[in-house]
Motif scaffolding. Structure first.
Motif, short mmCIF file in Angstrom:
data_model
loop_
_atom_site.label_atom_id
_atom_site.label_comp_id
_atom_site.label_asym_id
_atom_site.label_seq_id
_atom_site.Cartn_x
_atom_site.Cartn_y
_atom_site.Cartn_z
N VAL A 113 56.61 41.00 59.18
CA VAL A 113 56.66 41.58 58.12
C VAL A 113 54.74 41.45 57.65
N THR A 114 54.74 42.88 57.13
CA THR A 114 53.09 43.31 56.88
C THR A 114 53.36 43.49 55.59
N GLY A 115 51.71 43.07 54.82
CA GLY A 115 51.70 43.26 53.46
C GLY A 115 52.13 42.22 52.19
N THR A 116 51.70 41.10 52.86
CA THR A 116 52.00 39.95 51.81
C THR A 116 51.19 39.87 51.09
N ARG A 117 51.31 39.54 49.69
CA ARG A 117 50.36 38.76 48.96
C ARG A 117 50.74 37.84 47.81
N LEU A 118 49.81 36.36 47.41
CA LEU A 118 50.79 35.39 46.98
C LEU A 118 50.00 35.46 45.92
N GLY A 119 50.08 34.80 44.69
CA GLY A 119 49.88 34.22 43.89
C GLY A 119 50.32 33.61 43.24
N ILE A 120 49.58 33.87 41.08
CA ILE A 120 49.95 33.02 39.87
C ILE A 120 50.95 34.69 39.07
N ALA A 121 52.11 35.08 38.80
CA ALA A 121 52.55 35.98 38.20
C ALA A 121 52.53 35.62 36.50
N VAL A 122 52.55 36.54 35.51
CA VAL A 122 53.26 36.01 34.55
C VAL A 122 53.32 37.68 33.69
N PRO A 123 54.26 37.87 32.90
CA PRO A 123 55.07 38.92 32.55
C PRO A 123 54.00 39.59 31.54
N LYS A 124 53.89 40.92 32.07
CA LYS A 124 52.84 42.00 31.52
C LYS A 124 52.37 42.15 29.87
N TYR A 125 53.35 41.28 29.41
CA TYR A 125 52.97 41.72 28.06
C TYR A 125 52.59 40.42 27.36
N VAL A 126 51.48 39.39 28.40
CA VAL A 126 51.19 38.43 28.34
C VAL A 126 49.90 38.56 28.38
N PRO A 127 48.56 38.76 27.08
CA PRO A 127 47.33 39.13 27.70
C PRO A 127 46.79 38.33 28.54
N VAL A 128 46.50 38.27 29.91
CA VAL A 128 46.22 37.12 30.31
C VAL A 128 45.65 37.80 31.72
N ASN A 129 44.88 38.14 32.07
CA ASN A 129 44.62 38.90 33.13
C ASN A 129 43.72 38.58 34.84
N THR A 130 43.80 37.18 34.70
CA THR A 130 42.64 36.25 35.50
C THR A 130 43.56 35.07 35.26
N ILE A 131 43.23 34.21 36.90
CA ILE A 131 43.88 32.72 36.88
C ILE A 131 42.93 32.05 35.99
N GLU A 132 41.54 32.37 35.46
CA GLU A 132 40.74 31.35 34.93
C GLU A 132 41.51 31.73 33.62
N GLN A 133 41.23 32.17 32.90
CA GLN A 133 41.82 32.82 31.62
C GLN A 133 43.06 32.05 31.13
N LEU A 134 43.59 31.01 32.30
CA LEU A 134 45.08 30.63 31.46
C LEU A 134 44.49 29.52 31.19
N LYS A 135 43.35 28.39 30.96
CA LYS A 135 43.24 27.59 30.39
C LYS A 135 42.74 27.86 29.22
#
Length: 288
Positions: A113-135
């Motif tokens: 299977v090609t085209g995979t991606r991994l990371g951290i996700a949040v609901p779109k209504y949460v006004p955070v766009n980068t991992i660093e902004q979580l803190k």
């Protein structure tokens, strides 16, 4: 070394295939059981493994034994002759630790299977766009990132992300895919903030309105593929199955559709058998 291993396996495959043609029919019919490792709690692993197992049984005539475990033991089993193959190697980043430890003891067949991606996700209504902004909003996220089963590659990367982005107040909550998505669903229903480990392909992208957080340090890599890994002895044990694993691949969109069918109540076996009936040309290309 890896190139030498592949050349050696190709030679064994050719020799074994030639030898099979000289054997009496009674011996040809006495086919070995193929053991395939997988992670049952990962929908993509569950479906691709059952799909491959069904084709091997139906078209190649080999008995199949599917062996469920977590990611680390799955790799170790293939490397130590306890399993013949697995179709759940998230490469090049997620399972990098396992690959670097064991690559000389296995044969990497390449992507299924090609085209995979991994990371951290949040609901779109949460006004955070980068991992660093979580803190900046640790309290709203209950100081946690909800992960999957202990030992999963994405959990290992998330622990690294917590350190790399200075998320000192956060901890990783290990659970399971089912438990993680259940918590995500409850949070979205109540408009709460939640951060979860996420990947594609996965049915939750079709069901929930979520987004990946940007990862400029590439802790989770830049995308990749799910690969097939086999034990070197399989080339001699069953040349036909070895060849099948080298050809087996499924489009990501079709896998995601199958995952959603299972989520909606169909059994994995039913979904797999329906797919086999609907795609005879693709199955022929794997076994011809």
């Amino acid at each position: 070394m890896q190139r030498f291993t592949r050349v050696l396996q190709a030679g064994l495959l050719a020799a074994a295939t030639f030898g099979m043609g000289l054997l009496p029919a009674a011996h040809a019919a006495d086919k070995p059981t193929i053991k395939i490792g997988y992670v049952q709690s990962w929908p993509s692993s569950d479906i691709t493994t059952h799909l491959a197992g069904a084709v091997i049984k139906q078209r190649l005539g080999n008995p199949v034994n599917l062996v469920a475990s977590s990611a680390g033991p799955m790799w170790e089993a293939v490397a130590s002759d306890h399993s013949d193959a697995m179709l759940t190697a998230w490469l090049p980043s997620t399972h990098k630790t396992y690959y670097e430890k064991l690559w000389q003891k296995v044969v990497i067949m390449g992507p299924n299977v090609t085209g995979t991606r991994l990371g951290i996700a949040v609901p779109k209504y949460v006004p955070v766009n980068t991992i660093e902004q979580l803190k900046q909003h640790a309290g709203k996220f209950q100081n946690r990132i909800v992960g999957v089963g202990a030992g999963a590659g994405i959990n290992i990367n998330t622990e690294k992300a917590i350190k790399a982005y200075g998320l000192d107040g956060f901890s990783l909550q290990s659970s399971s895919t089912a438990a993680m998505t259940a918590q995500l669903q409850r949070a979205i229903k109540n408009k709460q903030w939640i951060a979860v480990t996420a990947w594609t392909p996965m049915w939750m992208w079709a069901k929930f309105d979520i987004k990946f957080l940007k990862d400029p340090k590439h802790i989770y890599g830049k995308g990749g593929y799910i690969g097939t890994v086999v034990n070197p002895a399989l080339a001699q044990k069953s040349p036909a199955v070895y060849s099948f694993f080298n050809r087996f691949a499924i489009p990501r969109a079709q896998l995601s559709a199958m995952m959603l069918e299972v989520k909606n109540g169909k059994s994995v076996e039913q979904v797999v058998n329906d797919w086999i009936k609907a795609h005879p040309k693709m199955v022929d290309s794997w076994v011809s």
